[in-house]
Write a protein that holds these residues in place. Structure first.
Motif, mmCIF file in Angstrom:
data_model
loop_
_atom_site.group_PDB
_atom_site.id
_atom_site.type_symbol
_atom_site.label_atom_id
_atom_site.label_comp_id
_atom_site.label_asym_id
_atom_site.label_seq_id
_atom_site.Cartn_x
_atom_site.Cartn_y
_atom_site.Cartn_z
ATOM 1 N N LEU A 49 0.857 -1.190 0.000
ATOM 2 C CA LEU A 49 0.000 0.000 0.000
ATOM 3 C C LEU A 49 0.892 1.239 0.000
ATOM 4 O O LEU A 49 1.838 1.328 0.782
ATOM 5 C CB LEU A 49 -0.906 0.011 1.226
ATOM 6 C CG LEU A 49 -1.791 -1.220 1.434
ATOM 7 C CD1 LEU A 49 -2.611 -1.065 2.718
ATOM 8 C CD2 LEU A 49 -2.706 -1.442 0.239
ATOM 9 N N THR A 50 0.612 2.199 -0.892
ATOM 10 C CA THR A 50 1.435 3.401 -1.009
ATOM 11 C C THR A 50 0.576 4.648 -0.883
ATOM 12 O O THR A 50 -0.641 4.610 -1.037
ATOM 13 C CB THR A 50 2.174 3.436 -2.358
ATOM 14 O OG1 THR A 50 1.211 3.459 -3.429
ATOM 15 C CG2 THR A 50 3.074 2.210 -2.521
ATOM 16 N N ASP A 51 1.252 5.796 -0.616
ATOM 17 C CA ASP A 51 0.542 7.066 -0.571
ATOM 18 C C ASP A 51 0.482 7.670 -1.967
ATOM 19 O O ASP A 51 0.887 7.038 -2.962
ATOM 20 C CB ASP A 51 1.200 8.027 0.430
ATOM 21 C CG ASP A 51 2.645 8.349 0.074
ATOM 22 O OD1 ASP A 51 3.053 8.137 -1.094
ATOM 23 O OD2 ASP A 51 3.383 8.834 0.967
ATOM 24 N N ASP A 52 -0.014 8.898 -2.079
ATOM 25 C CA ASP A 52 -0.184 9.544 -3.380
ATOM 26 C C ASP A 52 1.142 9.762 -4.102
ATOM 27 O O ASP A 52 1.166 9.892 -5.332
ATOM 28 C CB ASP A 52 -0.907 10.887 -3.221
ATOM 29 C CG ASP A 52 -2.345 10.715 -2.756
ATOM 30 O OD1 ASP A 52 -2.892 9.609 -2.958
ATOM 31 O OD2 ASP A 52 -2.915 11.670 -2.191
ATOM 32 N N ASP A 53 2.228 9.822 -3.333
ATOM 33 C CA ASP A 53 3.549 10.023 -3.938
ATOM 34 C C ASP A 53 4.253 8.718 -4.260
ATOM 35 O O ASP A 53 5.392 8.724 -4.736
ATOM 36 C CB ASP A 53 4.436 10.859 -2.998
ATOM 37 C CG ASP A 53 3.886 12.253 -2.775
ATOM 38 O OD1 ASP A 53 3.297 12.802 -3.733
ATOM 39 O OD2 ASP A 53 4.022 12.776 -1.657
ATOM 40 N N GLY A 54 3.581 7.621 -3.978
ATOM 41 C CA GLY A 54 4.186 6.333 -4.260
ATOM 42 C C GLY A 54 5.068 5.800 -3.147
ATOM 43 O O GLY A 54 5.699 4.746 -3.312
ATOM 44 N N ASP A 55 5.123 6.486 -2.043
ATOM 45 C CA ASP A 55 5.936 6.021 -0.914
ATOM 46 C C ASP A 55 5.182 4.938 -0.152
ATOM 47 O O ASP A 55 3.958 5.021 0.027
ATOM 48 C CB ASP A 55 6.262 7.181 0.025
ATOM 49 C CG ASP A 55 7.143 8.228 -0.640
ATOM 50 O OD1 ASP A 55 7.983 7.844 -1.467
ATOM 51 O OD2 ASP A 55 6.976 9.440 -0.337
ATOM 52 N N PRO A 56 5.896 3.901 0.321
ATOM 53 C CA PRO A 56 5.225 2.786 0.990
ATOM 54 C C PRO A 56 4.598 3.194 2.318
ATOM 55 O O PRO A 56 5.184 3.913 3.105
ATOM 56 C CB PRO A 56 6.348 1.763 1.200
ATOM 57 C CG PRO A 56 7.611 2.568 1.189
ATOM 58 C CD PRO A 56 7.358 3.690 0.230
ATOM 59 N N LEU A 57 3.355 2.738 2.517
ATOM 60 C CA LEU A 57 2.647 2.958 3.769
ATOM 61 C C LEU A 57 2.581 1.695 4.608
ATOM 62 O O LEU A 57 2.809 1.722 5.819
ATOM 63 C CB LEU A 57 1.222 3.449 3.491
ATOM 64 C CG LEU A 57 1.041 4.862 2.973
ATOM 65 C CD1 LEU A 57 -0.428 5.106 2.645
ATOM 66 C CD2 LEU A 57 1.522 5.878 3.995
ATOM 67 N N ALA A 58 2.262 0.567 3.939
ATOM 68 C CA ALA A 58 2.063 -0.676 4.677
ATOM 69 C C ALA A 58 2.032 -1.845 3.694
ATOM 70 O O ALA A 58 1.950 -1.664 2.483
ATOM 71 C CB ALA A 58 0.766 -0.621 5.473
ATOM 72 N N VAL A 59 2.067 -3.038 4.250
ATOM 73 C CA VAL A 59 1.890 -4.267 3.478
ATOM 74 C C VAL A 59 0.595 -4.908 3.935
ATOM 75 O O VAL A 59 0.348 -5.075 5.136
ATOM 76 C CB VAL A 59 3.071 -5.229 3.684
ATOM 77 C CG1 VAL A 59 2.808 -6.540 2.938
ATOM 78 C CG2 VAL A 59 4.364 -4.597 3.197
ATOM 79 N N CYS A 60 -0.240 -5.246 2.972
ATOM 80 C CA CYS A 60 -1.546 -5.828 3.264
ATOM 81 C C CYS A 60 -1.556 -7.276 2.784
ATOM 82 O O CYS A 60 -1.070 -7.582 1.691
ATOM 83 C CB CYS A 60 -2.631 -5.019 2.566
ATOM 84 S SG CYS A 60 -4.286 -5.727 2.685
ATOM 85 N N GLY A 61 -2.121 -8.160 3.614
ATOM 86 C CA GLY A 61 -2.150 -9.558 3.225
ATOM 87 C C GLY A 61 -3.396 -10.278 3.706
ATOM 88 O O GLY A 61 -3.981 -9.905 4.732
ATOM 89 N N ILE A 62 -3.807 -11.285 2.956
ATOM 90 C CA ILE A 62 -4.942 -12.106 3.355
ATOM 91 C C ILE A 62 -4.547 -13.564 3.151
ATOM 92 O O ILE A 62 -3.900 -13.923 2.164
ATOM 93 C CB ILE A 62 -6.208 -11.755 2.549
ATOM 94 C CG1 ILE A 62 -7.414 -12.517 3.104
ATOM 95 C CG2 ILE A 62 -6.026 -11.984 1.057
ATOM 96 C CD1 ILE A 62 -8.744 -12.008 2.575
#
Length: 384
Positions: A359-372
């Protein structure tokens, strides 16, 4: 006294003007004396120059006497010190001068000591004039701050009764300021919040060093309850206030936004917890951030343990190398689907097929990793 003292001396005797100027400026280095022999010229000078600190004037002058000159000066600068320095002295003139509002009345003569007395009278009058002018400016600044402040400013007595309410109160509280004067402010506070508001107010009354801040519900003029935050300052010993100054701003929109956000989070969490599959959101470094009930029930850790454990602690040792590779690929922007053995707190290994994405912000910087993760239907040893 700071700064030069500018004196305008008006007398129809040029020789006396020169002598007075010399004596005053010799007596005080800060004195700057300007002279005029005609009252009309002196008034014209005052119309164009507002920086004089004091006027010294004769009484008996052609065209306009000193008291008429005083009245003309008061129309232009009502509080400018005016000293009547005259050779024509009488009780009648002195009485009229005092009634007219002259600052000082002093007769000429008596040798050079008279100029020392005049200098002292000027200095004292100017000191008082400047101090009062500074107080007035401070009051005007304070009043302007209150009048144009977006916060409501009120002065309450020790019983919480409104003594003054600023114009901003109508927008924040919903009442014209005059409608609140004489009312007890606590009567407008929500019954459930009233006790804490009164307690905070009383603490400020008892201890002037305190500046308590309180959030509470206030009955707005439109009949609704607004969420307000007020900070009180005890200024009972200030002669200009004689009460508690209370600054108030409206937090209703902020609280409503926080309530909506809280509801959204609760809905999101409820939706995640309803999933039969495991779900997680981790920080970019892989440490746990948020997860659903299915994952926590599976691994058996507490909330604190979930946040403190490193990502590899949730997987069997034989899958650690694979997990490191997955994290690297995910940070490169790839959505990775992989199979691994989830390691529970009791040591059980549970096979899961996991889909992980960044998951990234509007600038493409990483915010988090999402998994299921979903069940594979395989036994742990069959993942090798």
């Amino acid at each position: 006294m700071s700064g030069p003292i500018r004196v305008l001396h008006v007398d129809d005797d040029p020789a006396l003007l020169d002598l007075t100027k010399t004596m005053l400026e010799r007596e005080h280095d800060d004195f700057v004396v300007e002279t005029e022999t005609a009252v009309d010229a002196a008034l014209a000078l005052l119309d164009g120059d507002t920086s004089f600190d004091c006027i010294v004037s004769d009484y008996d002058m052609p065209g306009m006497d000193g008291l008429t000159f005083l009245a003309a000066v008061q129309e232009r600068h009502h509080d400018l010190p005016f000293i009547l320095f005259t050779g024509k002295g009488s009780e009648e003139i002195a009485s009229r001068a005092i009634s007219a509002g002259v600052t000082e009345y002093l007769q000429k003569g008596g040798g050079t000591d008279r100029y020392l007395v005049l200098a002292n009278r000027i200095e004292n009058a100017v000191a008082k004039y400047r101090a009062e002018r500074e107080r007035r400016r401070n009051r005007e600044r304070y009043q302007a701050l209150i009048e144009y402040s977006s916060d409501s400013v009120a002065i309450l007595d020790v019983e919480g009764v409104f003594q003054y309410v600023s114009p901003a109160a109508e927008q924040i509280l919903g009442y014209p300021p005059d409608d609140l004067l004489g009312d007890c402010s606590f009567d407008y506070v929500h019954p459930e919040d009233r006790e804490k508001v009164v307690r905070s107010f009383d603490e400020c009354v008892d201890d002037p060093a305190l500046r308590p801040s309180t959030t509470y519900r206030f009955e707005h003029g439109d009949g609704t309850w607004h969420v307000l935050e007020s900070r009180a300052t005890n200024r009972r010993e200030d002669p200009a206030v004689r009460g508690l100054v209370v600054n108030t701003h409206d937090l209703t929109e902020q609280h409503e936004a926080e309530r909506e956000l809280r509801q959204e989070r609760e809905l999101f969490d409820a939706a995640l917890d309803a999933l039969p599959d495991t779900f997680y959101i981790s920080h970019p470094d892989g440490s746990a951030w948020r997860w659903n009930r299915s994952l926590q029930d599976l691994v058996g850790y507490t909330d604190q343990e979930m946040r403190e454990l490193p990502p590899e602690a949730f997987f069997a040792e034989e899958d650690h190398e694979k997990i490191a590779s997955v994290i690297e690929r995910v940070h490169e922007g790839e959505t990775v689907v992989y199979e691994a053995r989830v390691l529970t707190k009791s040591g059980e290994k549970v096979p899961k097929r996991i889909s992980a994405t960044l998951l990234t912000d509007d600038d493409g910087d990483p915010l988090a990793v999402c998994g299921i993760g979903v069940d594979t239907g395989l036994r742990p040893e069959n993942l090798d």
